[in-house]
Enzyme design. Structure first.
Site, PDB file in Angstrom:
ATOM      1  N   ASP A 523      21.536  -1.010   8.371  1.00 50.02           N
ATOM      2  CA  ASP A 523      22.458  -0.286   9.116  1.00 50.02           C
ATOM      3  C   ASP A 523      21.780   0.760  10.105  1.00 50.02           C
ATOM      4  OD1 ASP A 523      25.007   0.573  10.024  1.00 50.02           O
ATOM      5  OD2 ASP A 523      25.641   1.257   8.289  1.00 50.02           O
ATOM      6  N   ASP A 599      31.867  -0.288  12.683  1.00 50.40           N
ATOM      7  CA  ASP A 599      32.788   0.637  12.066  1.00 50.40           C
ATOM      8  C   ASP A 599      34.307   0.674  12.749  1.00 50.40           C
ATOM      9  OD1 ASP A 599      30.654   1.356  10.568  1.00 50.40           O
ATOM     10  OD2 ASP A 599      30.127   3.263  11.564  1.00 50.40           O
TER      11      ASP A 599
END
Length: 918
Positions: A523, A599
């Protein structure tokens, strides 16, 4: 993810507390993205300069008299008549009808960056025939495909089947900013520095330095942007250009900003716009009933793309499509590509069919490797599971609620103070035992490993990086320091081969205590830098090879996951297929990693946009794509998470994930009624795993993703061109999930001839249909003429279904025929690349269902067929018999007509057999 992660460490210095407070203000929680943190085109100096180029203003000419020809390419001198700067144009033919066009300065002051690592190294050259005319050269690939290079003015045209399909610089908007010395205000013009900009433009401040959001970009190498118009004279239907939270069909950008490609950590991104997100894949497909072509703009710098495709967002086409009239195909699709640095490097994939383009792209950029079976099943994640006991309880919760799942994930809080390759000794003090408890049930564990390295004395990665010179440097040559989850952090320079080798070594079992059943989530690898310009690295940082970060920004995530992939190979001693999930990506990342859409937010609009986002990524090679179920931010209402589960089970990558500040959202926490509905949806995924696995194998072999736009199967049907809310899984299933709150019906377009509701067997003819839905409905349709292999014995993990029998769903077409395939291997190793697999072809014709092993390989299995369900059968047969080596010839039990259910043939999947209806 938001800044509150900085507060999770128990011990922080007052400096960190103060700076964290500042960053919390800078990246404050809001309902939508803070656009002021990210540039518009007008705030980007090179984009503004490039966008100001007028049609017909370019002054580039090709000197065909000085051109040279080789077996597979031509090289032609080009000069900008406006300022006398010489260039070299190269056009290559690659095997399989692919053209490559490169334009670079003939004598640059220093080398210009050319993208590395993104493409396959073994691209094969084609054989080119060149016919020379006075004003152009024709570069002939075969009787149907050629490129023509025109001299004055310079332009390149591509023809397929006699039709012009792509034109480069046809509108004369080429602008190539040559490298130059910074002018002194007192200097007189000279030959070396005759102009500060092409033509006679005066220098602009943004050419040599630029500021945004309080950050200064020193731009020591001056202006070096490239831009050119590329048009598609046969269509305005252009698709792809991931990653954007926008429609699959690319919109017109007139009157607004261009689409932007610049990997960024965008907090609470909005939908339906062209803002940059985490991945940048400068690739599009142009499609019409007659032709399909693909275009790859190979440049890793910040890139903007303008589109002129016939108005706002093809509103006229959308309205026509809604009322059933089909999509107009008005010509021409106009684009203009603009990058901050590098060279012009373009691939044109000539098709002519969509599947041809997918194959051609795969031959250049590679295909997505076959995942392990568990990786295409359901995953469970949260930021963060608190400790080993929390992991145990969640794992047992799935068992007690009879819900299958295949892996549990740990976010950053599992580490010792945000130091990767470590475990929190208090919360996760027994990682080997914890993982073994999970794998004993056939499941896996995934941990997060991000690129920012905590600057803490004694942390082995930081100490190694300082000692061995592994970090990215600032413009003065000092190690760059930014801020991310650990606070002060530095970033490994993955462009350096020794850094990639070091990173890979950290995954060895002796270096990262755990087991081989631990996999990786990369990430924040845009890279995300909380205090950096646009929440990323400054562009004037220096990487290995003396390249500025501006030259290579979009490649950073690719090289990180490549090193992670190599590390997982080391970890299993090259025995197990790696699994990696990435957020940042570029061309070629799909050869190493799966991807998710970042996200997202618990809103219906984000559920809806997950489909076009994954379709766009899919045609760019990312076969294994999905979105966080329920939305990462905020708390989904029960109806939303139910509908999200139902949609996600028919997307390639399936994961429930949520923000640390959200309520717990394990799938049994929304009431008993919703628990039952979610359980039903998940079980549907597991039943279809044999079909999904077969499609993922096809993705590796042919480059065609499992999740497909409808026009890929029905290229001539213009009614499919604008459809966003439904999609295909392979060539057999059409999915039209419920995407609206409180919906009691969905509108579905079914092309072709006949389709069958996959769950209630109702038959539908081609056309538009209004399908009533209840809360347990998932509108899925099987196309007539297909056969789908399933497994109906659902267990707690996919690995435990390995030896279970198959149920075949045979959907008959108008001729009472059907075909299908099944691919099987061990589900985890690379043995399939050495022949250890089984491939079976099913056919139904003349009232006979046959199974033929078309590629037996060397894979042995005891799996068998326990049931056949035939849709579209009209009359009850008098008898049904089966014949095979293992069962001989015998009569079978059956019931019904539509569907006709044949019970217990008991034939082995490894042998040829036939079932005869009479």
């Amino acid at each position: 993810m938001i800044m509150s992660r900085l507060w999770s460490s128990s011990l922080v210095t007052s400096k960190i507390i103060f700076l964290s407070y500042v960053f919390l203000i800078l990246i404050s929680h809001s309902d939508t993205v803070d656009r002021s943190k990210f540039k518009t085109c007008d705030q980007s100096g090179f984009c503004k300069r490039q966008r100001n180029v007028k049609e017909g203003s370019a002054t580039y000419e090709a000197d065909l008299s000085q051109g040279t020809v080789s077996t597979s390419s031509v090289s032609i001198p080009v000069i900008n008549k406006g300022n006398g700067i010489p260039f070299v144009l190269e056009v290559f033919l690659l095997e399989g009808l692919k053209f490559r066009v490169k334009l670079n300065e003939a004598k640059p002051l220093r080398p210009r960056y050319e993208v590395e690592h993104a493409l396959l190294s073994n691209m094969r050259e084609g054989k080119l025939e060149v016919k020379k005319a006075a004003d152009h050269w024709a570069l002939i690939a075969d009787t149907n495909n050629e490129a023509r290079v025109y001299s004055t003015p310079l332009r390149i045209e591509f023809y397929s089947g006699g039709e012009k399909v792509t034109v480069i610089n046809g509108r004369q908007m080429l602008k190539f900013e040559h490298l130059r010395k910074k002018p002194d205000v007192n200097d007189e013009p000279n030959d070396e520095n005759a102009a500060n900009e092409e033509g006679k433009e005066e220098p602009e401040p943004s050419m040599w330095e630029e500021s945004f959001g309080g950050h200064q970009d020193s731009k020591p190498r001056g202006p070096e942007s490239v831009g050119v118009d590329i048009d598609f004279p046969f269509t305005q239907h252009l698709y792809g250009l991931p990653e954007h939270a926008d429609s699959f069909l690319i919109k017109d950008t007139k009157g607004g900003d261009p689409y932007r490609l610049y990997n960024l950590d965008v907090f609470e991104y909005e939908v339906n716009n062209g803002m940059a997100l985490y991945a940048s894949v400068p690739y599009i497909m142009a499609h019409s009933p007659k032709n399909t072509v693909g275009l790859l703009w190979l440049n890793a710098a910040e890139t903007w793309v303008d589109f002129d495709v016939g108005g706002g967002s093809n509103l006229v086409d959308s309205i026509v499509n809604l009322v059933g009239g089909g999509a107009s195909d008005e010509k021409v699709g106009r684009t203009r590509w603009m990058s901050e640095s590098g060279i012009i490097d373009i691939f044109v994939f000539m098709g002519p069919k969509p599947t041809d383009v997918m194959r051609q792209f795969g031959e250049v950029a590679g295909t997505a490797p076959l995942p392990q079976m568990w990786a295409i099943a359901s995953q469970q994640c949260r930021w963060n599971y608190n400790d080993e006991e929390d992991v145990r309880q969640v794992d047992e919760g799935f068992d007690s609620h009879d819900m299958p799942y295949d892996s549990i994930w740990l976010d950053i809080e599992h580490t010792d103070g945000k130091k990767y390759f470590t475990w929190d000794s208090h919360k996760f003090g027994h990682p080997v035992e914890m993982i073994q408890n999970i794998t004993a049930k056939g499941r896996k564990m995934v941990t997060i490993i991000d690129p920012h390295i905590k600057r803490e004395s004694g942390y082995f990665v930081h100490e190694d990086a300082l000692r061995d010179d592994l970090y990215v440097k600032d413009k003065t040559g000092k190690v760059y320091e930014g801020w991310c989850w650990p606070g002060a952090a530095s970033y490994l320079d993955f462009f350096d081969p020794k850094v990639r080798e070091y990173w890979s070594s950290r995954f060895r079992l002796e270096n990262y205590p755990s087991t081989v059943d631990l996999y990786t989530w990369n990430d924040m690898n845009e890279p995300s830098v909380f205090n950096g310009p646009e929440v990323t690295m400054p562009k004037d940082l220096i990487h290995y090879g003396d390249w500025e970060h501006r030259d290579v920004h979009n490649l950073y995530g690719l090289l990180m996951v490549k090193a992670t992939y190599d590390g997982q190979m080391l970890r299993s001693e090259n025995q197990l297929r790696p699994f990696i999930l990435t957020r940042a990506a570029y061309v070629g990342s799909h050869r190493y990693t799966s991807i998710w859409t970042g996200d997202n937010t618990a809103e219906w609009s984000h559920l809806k946009i997950s489909i076009p986002m994954c379709l766009s990524l899919g045609i760019a090679g990312f076969a294994h794509c999905g979105a966080d179920i329920g939305g990462f931010f905020h708390n989904p209402e029960p109806e939303l998470i139910l509908r999200w589960y139902q949609a996600a089970m028919f997307q390639p990558f399936v994961r429930n994930h949520a923000h640390i500040e959200t309520k717990r959202r394990e799938p049994w926490l929304f009431g008993d009624h919703n628990t039952a509905l979610i359980r039903s949806a998940i079980r549907k995924r597991y039943a279809l795993l044999p079909y999904w696995y077969t499609l993922f194998h096809q993705a590796e072999m042919e480059g065609i993703p499992p999740m497909r736009p409808i026009w890929m199967l029905f290229p001539d049907d213009v009614k499919t061109y604008n459809i966003e809310g439904q999609h295909l899984i392979g060539n057999a299933l059409m999915v039209a999930p419920v995407l609206e709150k409180g919906a009691s019906k969905v509108s579905v377009y079914l092309p072709g001839v006949i389709w069958y509701d996959f769950y209630n067997y109702v038959a539908y003819q081609s056309g538009y249909h209004t399908i009533p839905v209840t809360e347990d409905s998932i509108p899925v349709f099987q196309r007539g003429g297909t056969i789908i292999p399933t497994k109906q014995r659902i267990r707690r993990a996919s690995t435990l279904m390995k030896r279970d029998p198959f149920t075949l769903f045979v959907a008959l077409d108008e001729n009472n025929e059907a075909r299908g395939r099944l691919y099987i291997d061990d589900g985890q190793s690379f043995g399939y690349r050495n022949g250890k697999f089984l491939e079976v072809e099913f056919t139904f014709k003349d009232n006979k269902l046959q199974s033929r092993v078309v590629n037996p390989g060397s894979y042995a299995t005891t799996e068998w067929v326990e049931r056949v369900v035939i849709l579209g059968w009209r009359n009850r047969p008098a008898s049904i018999t089966v014949s095979s080596k293992s069962v001989g010839t015998s009569k079978l039990e059956f019931e019904g007509t539509h569907p006709l259910v044949i019970r217990k043939p008991r034939t082995l999947i490894t042998e040829d057999w036939e079932i005869i209806l009479s």
